[in-house]
Design an enzyme around this catalytic site. Structure first.
Site, PDB file in Angstrom:
ATOM      1  N   THR A   1      -9.672   3.406  11.490  1.00 58.31           N
ATOM      2  CA  THR A   1     -10.089   4.147  12.673  1.00 58.31           C
ATOM      3  C   THR A   1     -11.562   3.949  13.002  1.00 58.31           C
ATOM      4  O   THR A   1     -11.926   3.822  14.187  1.00 58.31           O
ATOM      5  CB  THR A   1      -9.800   5.655  12.462  1.00 58.31           C
ATOM      6  OG1 THR A   1      -8.469   5.809  11.970  1.00 58.31           O
ATOM      7  CG2 THR A   1      -9.950   6.424  13.762  1.00 58.31           C
TER       8      THR A   1
ATOM      9  N   LYS B   1       0.880  -1.174   0.000  1.00 57.79           N
ATOM     10  CA  LYS B   1       0.000   0.000   0.000  1.00 57.79           C
ATOM     11  C   LYS B   1       0.913   1.218   0.000  1.00 57.79           C
ATOM     12  O   LYS B   1       1.564   1.518   1.007  1.00 57.79           O
ATOM     13  CB  LYS B   1      -0.919   0.007   1.228  1.00 57.79           C
ATOM     14  CG  LYS B   1      -1.748   1.278   1.327  1.00 57.79           C
ATOM     15  CD  LYS B   1      -2.588   1.342   2.589  1.00 57.79           C
ATOM     16  CE  LYS B   1      -3.162   2.744   2.753  1.00 57.79           C
ATOM     17  NZ  LYS B   1      -3.942   2.884   4.005  1.00 57.79           N
TER      18      LYS B   1
END
Lengths: 254, 65
Positions: free
Chosen positions: A204, A93
């Site tokens: 999150t 990523k």
């Protein structure tokens, strides 16, 4: 299910491994959601560590290491090489951060790093914006997956530019695309899938929820709902009301 | 000699990277190494010599998003 670089993953939910209240809660969130990919990072290690790697191995799903925190091409490329060795995967990523406050990708560094890494044999998952010109350059650089942001990392605000994302989706209909970052609620994830994207990547919203495992499951259900809706060819919205109950046979009662 | 390991100056007697890792307690640890900001693959550690003042980064799998 999404296919990235020839590998089919078990769920459109790609879930981060940071910010959980405990390792047990992390494992619960992954189990309960059936997340298809776990994102991980590389950080300085003091001698004797290693528990985290065992925890990740037990999840038994593909890992996607990131270059989080890298602000230069050189840092990102070096981190990617270190990650490939430690995690034994050529998936990366790719984050090249352009601004410390917004965590917005640096589009110029991103393209350069993507080209270097693709030539080095990496399968690059670039964290990018919804800019279609930039997307084209990332594809030219060797990327076969794009990961446009929904909103800045950690904000939980949902899709800031649905129009731009829809345009990007339409511009490159064959490219697997993951909306990465900024999602806060399962409804945001459903919206992503309703627009025809292939997956979401989030952290999150799950890890900082009061009950991370329940929120993770909520996201998994929303992704399934959104995917079903997209495949079912939704109706077009219209401006004028239109009765759904037939007028034919309506009684005269006045 | 003194080298900087993950931001902290340390004294090592090892002359090569793999020996330094063992000396510092990373013997079997799953880590990746960079010396002076250049990645050093595991297979190259034995032939990678160290010099005083080198900056060594030892990174391991950690939580990420």
């Amino acid at each position: 299910m999404p296919v990235f670089y020839g590998t089919e993953i078990a769920s459109p939910l790609m879930l981060g491994t940071a910010l959980y209240p405990s390792p047990d809660v992390l494992a619960d969130a992954f189990r309960r959601s059936g997340a298809g990919v776990a994102t991980v990072s590389l950080r300085r290690e003091s001698a004797g560590g290693g528990d985290f790697w065992e925890l990740i191995r037990e999840l038994d799903i593909p890992v996607l290491p990131n270059t989080a925190g890298c602000h230069s091409v050189r840092e990102a490329v070096t981190t990617a090489h270190m990650a490939r060795e430690v995690f034994d995967t050529d998936w990366i990523k790719l984050e090249v951060i352009g601004h410390a406050d917004t965590l917005q990708p640096d589009p110029f560094g991103l393209v350069e790093a993507a080209r270097i890494l693709s030539e080095d044999g990496f399968r690059v998952f670039p964290y990018t914006t919804e800019d279609g010109v930039l997307a084209g350059k990332l594809l030219d650089a060797g990327c076969e997956v794009l990961m446009p942001w929904g909103a800045p990392i950690g904000t939980g605000r949902g899709l800031m530019n649905p129009y731009g994302l829809r345009t990007l989706r339409a511009q490159f209909p064959e490219v697997p695309m993951v909306v990465d970052a900024g999602l806060g609620l399962p409804s945001h994830a459903a919206q992503v899938m309703e627009m025809g994207f292939d997956a979401v990547l989030l952290n999150t919203a799950v890890a900082q929820a009061g009950d991370p495992a329940a929120m993770a499951e909520g996201f998994a259900l929303a992704l399934r709902a959104g995917k079903l809706a997209y495949d079912a060819d939704p109706m077009e919205p219209r401006d004028m009301a239109q009765p759904s109950t037939p007028l034919m046979g309506l009684a005269v009662l006045e | 000699m003194k080298i900087t390991v993950n931001g902290t100056v340390q004294e090592v007697s090892a002359q090569t990277l793999d020996a330094a890792l063992a000396e510092l307690g990373y013997g079997d640890a799953r880590v990746a190494t960079a010396l002076n900001a250049n990645f050093v693959p595991a297979a190259m550690r034995a032939s990678q010599s160290l010099e005083a003042g080198d900056q060594l980064e030892i990174l391991a799998p950690k939580q990420g998003g």
